[in-house]
Design a protein around this motif. Structure first.
Motif, short mmCIF file in Angstrom:
data_model
loop_
_atom_site.label_atom_id
_atom_site.label_comp_id
_atom_site.label_asym_id
_atom_site.label_seq_id
_atom_site.Cartn_x
_atom_site.Cartn_y
_atom_site.Cartn_z
N ARG A 1 -45.11 -33.36 16.11
CA ARG A 1 -45.94 -33.67 17.61
C ARG A 1 -46.18 -35.02 17.07
O ARG A 1 -46.98 -35.24 16.62
N ALA A 2 -46.60 -35.87 17.71
CA ALA A 2 -47.43 -36.94 17.93
C ALA A 2 -47.48 -37.65 19.31
O ALA A 2 -46.94 -37.66 20.47
N TRP A 3 -48.88 -37.47 19.87
CA TRP A 3 -49.56 -37.76 20.70
C TRP A 3 -48.96 -36.82 21.64
O TRP A 3 -49.30 -37.42 23.45
N GLY A 4 -48.65 -35.24 21.93
CA GLY A 4 -48.17 -34.88 22.95
C GLY A 4 -47.05 -34.73 22.90
O GLY A 4 -46.21 -34.67 24.19
N ILE A 5 -46.09 -35.70 21.77
CA ILE A 5 -44.80 -35.71 22.93
C ILE A 5 -44.18 -35.11 21.32
O ILE A 5 -44.37 -35.40 20.45
N GLN A 6 -42.66 -34.61 21.40
CA GLN A 6 -41.89 -33.86 20.87
C GLN A 6 -40.46 -33.85 20.73
O GLN A 6 -40.36 -34.46 21.72
N PRO A 7 -39.90 -33.73 19.35
CA PRO A 7 -38.48 -34.11 19.44
C PRO A 7 -37.58 -33.66 20.34
O PRO A 7 -37.62 -32.53 20.39
N LYS A 8 -36.63 -34.04 20.84
CA LYS A 8 -35.45 -33.41 21.80
C LYS A 8 -34.29 -33.07 21.78
O LYS A 8 -34.17 -32.33 21.81
N ASN A 9 -33.72 -33.73 20.57
CA ASN A 9 -32.87 -33.70 19.40
C ASN A 9 -33.17 -34.79 18.14
O ASN A 9 -34.41 -34.68 17.22
N MET A 10 -32.16 -34.21 17.32
CA MET A 10 -32.43 -33.92 15.79
C MET A 10 -32.00 -35.21 15.53
O MET A 10 -33.12 -35.82 14.65
N TYR A 11 -31.92 -35.63 16.08
CA TYR A 11 -32.14 -37.77 15.73
C TYR A 11 -33.62 -38.29 16.12
O TYR A 11 -34.14 -38.88 15.15
N GLN A 12 -34.25 -37.91 16.84
CA GLN A 12 -35.73 -38.12 17.52
C GLN A 12 -36.68 -37.70 16.50
O GLN A 12 -37.32 -38.22 16.13
N ALA A 13 -36.17 -36.46 16.35
CA ALA A 13 -37.20 -35.24 14.72
C ALA A 13 -37.04 -36.59 13.82
O ALA A 13 -37.57 -37.13 12.99
N MET A 14 -35.17 -37.07 13.31
CA MET A 14 -35.53 -37.89 11.82
C MET A 14 -36.07 -39.20 12.11
O MET A 14 -37.89 -39.84 11.66
N ALA A 15 -36.20 -39.91 13.49
CA ALA A 15 -37.01 -41.04 13.62
C ALA A 15 -38.31 -40.66 13.96
O ALA A 15 -39.41 -41.28 13.34
N MET A 16 -39.15 -39.55 14.56
CA MET A 16 -40.39 -39.65 14.29
C MET A 16 -40.90 -39.41 12.95
O MET A 16 -42.15 -39.49 12.69
N ASN A 17 -40.29 -38.47 11.91
CA ASN A 17 -40.77 -38.08 11.16
C ASN A 17 -40.71 -39.44 10.02
O ASN A 17 -41.69 -39.41 9.58
N ALA A 18 -40.09 -40.48 10.24
CA ALA A 18 -39.85 -41.73 9.55
C ALA A 18 -41.44 -43.02 10.31
O ALA A 18 -42.02 -43.30 9.18
N LEU A 19 -41.36 -42.50 11.92
CA LEU A 19 -42.86 -43.06 12.42
C LEU A 19 -43.44 -42.89 11.70
O LEU A 19 -44.82 -43.58 11.59
N LEU A 20 -43.68 -41.34 11.43
CA LEU A 20 -45.25 -40.78 11.27
C LEU A 20 -45.74 -40.71 9.28
O LEU A 20 -46.83 -40.45 9.01
N ASP A 21 -44.46 -41.23 8.41
CA ASP A 21 -44.86 -41.15 7.36
C ASP A 21 -45.65 -42.54 7.17
O ASP A 21 -45.08 -43.40 6.97
N PRO A 22 -46.93 -42.75 6.36
CA PRO A 22 -47.30 -44.17 6.31
C PRO A 22 -46.82 -44.63 4.88
O PRO A 22 -47.14 -45.70 4.51
N ALA A 23 -46.14 -43.67 3.48
CA ALA A 23 -45.48 -44.91 3.61
C ALA A 23 -44.06 -45.47 3.45
O ALA A 23 -43.84 -46.63 2.14
N ILE A 24 -43.82 -45.68 4.47
CA ILE A 24 -42.98 -46.25 4.93
C ILE A 24 -43.49 -47.12 6.41
O ILE A 24 -44.14 -47.26 7.28
N ASP A 25 -43.17 -48.33 5.64
CA ASP A 25 -43.87 -49.92 6.53
C ASP A 25 -42.84 -50.68 7.74
O ASP A 25 -43.13 -50.95 7.71
N LEU A 26 -41.47 -49.51 7.29
CA LEU A 26 -40.58 -50.74 7.91
C LEU A 26 -40.20 -49.53 8.67
O LEU A 26 -39.26 -48.53 7.80
#
Length: 461
Positions: free
Chosen positions: A247-272
């Motif tokens: 979850r991020a700011w109350g938002i939860q992924p609706k499919n695995m594609y969004q889940a992969m995107a959120m994982n990358a967005l929330l990973d502080p080791a990934i700068d881009l």
């Protein structure tokens, strides 16, 4: 004509605006710049437009290449091997005096700049009848007019094109049929803190790159490639259930594609993070939710900077009332729309949005004023980046300093530029250039989640 005989490439103005040093990218072949191109560069260089910098750089580069030549040598051609810098140019650079062309009934109207360039190509085609003369332009309509006028060879500029078909563009993940573990032989698993890592034979996943996600049809397995060599691929076990529960700011992924995107967005080791996909797939909403989570809740970044490409804004922004943020607001309505979605259940949505704009220090910036800045400790969202060239994206990404994360979102099916296509877009370029960089991740968000109407329109219109 022999295969080894140097060709003559006549460059349109938009080629030098797209890449100011383009004349150095034709190897042993000769490059010709019509006089009208210099006139157009001169007219553009002082305008308050995003391309004015490119025009000035192109003019300075041409002057550096021709500064020691006599007028006769410039018309005949100056060796490009004399130009300092890293390049493989071995041909000649010449300026074609198109003002000497004679207007005839059969000729194109020479009062129009495009027609002067086409007429120059026709004149050179006659002069060098034993060689191949190629008109290079990014203007699709000009390519059609040139062919209709009799120019034999007309091409787009593709030096910065890394793929020939958008279907080959990296999606950032691998979808495997069946169960992943059924196709795996020997595996070594280790526990490092809360995370589990697996090392599998390279033959299992022969074509991988760092931070690429791997999912299968079992609805259970999900992993991310964190390293590899010629023998093994190292995977971080994520699990589909675990990723879908993020979850991020109350938002939860609706499919695995969004889940992969959120994982990358929330990973502080990934700068881009590069998010591609159709309209309504959730690119902007996920990026903003992740930004708010990491700025307000976690305190990883100090501010959120939101910007996008607005070609016409260079001329119109100065006449709009208010501050830069207020001027940019109409162009960044997608951000305010997403903020409304994130706070629609609050008791006072307007008060919540006003509060969070200040709390998260959300800044709406014009892309034209990003040059020369050094952005520190910020979460940067670059929206609609499919309309940017590779050099424009380079300008923005190189602005990012210590502790800054940048998110590039775009839909390659909605390119508004006259000179860009899906394969020549800067977004496509950076997806390919950064796909194996340890500090970046790409995710193509398949599927429209905005509404059934939007999904049907995306698939059928």
């Amino acid at each position: 004509m022999t295969a080894t005989q140097p060709k003559y490439y006549l460059l349109d103005t938009n080629i030098l605006l797209h890449e100011p040093l383009a004349f150095l990218n034709f190897e042993e072949n000769n490059v010709i710049i019509p006089m009208v191109v210099l006139e157009e560069l001169d007219n553009i260089k002082d305008r308050k437009k995003d391309v004015s910098r490119e025009a000035r750089v192109a003019i300075r580069s041409l002057e550096n290449a021709l500064k020691d030549a006599t007028p006769e040598e410039i018309v005949a051609g100056v060796p490009l091997s004399n130009v300092t810098g890293e390049h493989n140019a071995g041909g000649h650079l010449a300026i074609f005096p198109d003002y000497q062309l004679k207007q005839t009934e059969a000729a194109l109207n020479l009062s129009e700049n495009d027609h002067r360039i086409i007429q120059s190509a026709l004149a050179l085609q006659t002069r060098y009848s034993d060689s191949k003369v190629v008109l290079v332009t990014k203007d699709i309509n000009m390519r059609l007019k040139a062919k209709g006028a009799g120019v034999k060879y007309v091409e787009d500029y593709r030096t910065d094109q890394l793929i020939d078909d958008i279907r080959f563009l990296s999606k950032g993940f691998i979808e495997l049929e069946g169960d992943f573990w059924s196709g795996v032989g020997e595996v070594t698993s280790v526990q490092e803190g809360r995370e589990t890592y697996h090392e599998v034979a390279r033959d299992t996943l022969p074509a991988v790159f760092r931070n690429q996600y791997v999912i299968d049809e079992s609805d259970q397995f999900a992993a991310k490639v964190v390293g590899y060599d010629s023998s093994y691929v190292r995977l971080q076990d994520l699990g589909q259930d675990r990723m879908m529960a993020a979850r991020a700011w109350g938002i939860q992924p609706k499919n695995m594609y969004q889940a992969m995107a959120m994982n990358a967005l929330l990973d502080p080791a990934i700068d881009l993070v590069i998010l591609t996909g159709p309209a309504g797939s959730g690119k902007t909403l996920l990026a903003l939710a992740a930004a708010l989570e990491q700025v307000v809740e976690l305190g990883i970044y100090e501010k959120i900077i939101v910007t996008r490409n607005t070609p016409e804004i260079a001329e119109s922004i100065g006449y709009l009332p208010g501050t830069e943020e207020e001027k940019m607001a109409p162009w960044l309505a997608a951000i305010t729309d997403s903020l409304e979605v994130l706070h629609k259940h609050d008791e006072s949505m307007e008060s919540s949005m006003e509060y969070i704009m200040k709390k998260a220090n959300i800044q709406l910036k014009s892309l034209n004023f990003m040059r020369g800045r050094s952005i520190q400790n910020a979460f940067v969202i670059l929206d609609e980046s499919q309309n940017l060239t590779a050099s424009q994206l380079k300008t923005i990404i190189t602005r990012c300093g210590t502790g800054t994360k940048i998110i590039c979102t775009g839909n390659l099916a909605q390119i508004d530029s006259y000179y860009l296509t899906a394969v020549t877009s800067g977004l496509t370029y950076i997806v390919e250039r950064f796909k194996d960089y340890p500090g970046s991740a790409t995710v193509n968000l398949n599927g429209v989640v905005r509404s059934s109407l939007a999904e049907y329109a995306e698939e059928n219109l």
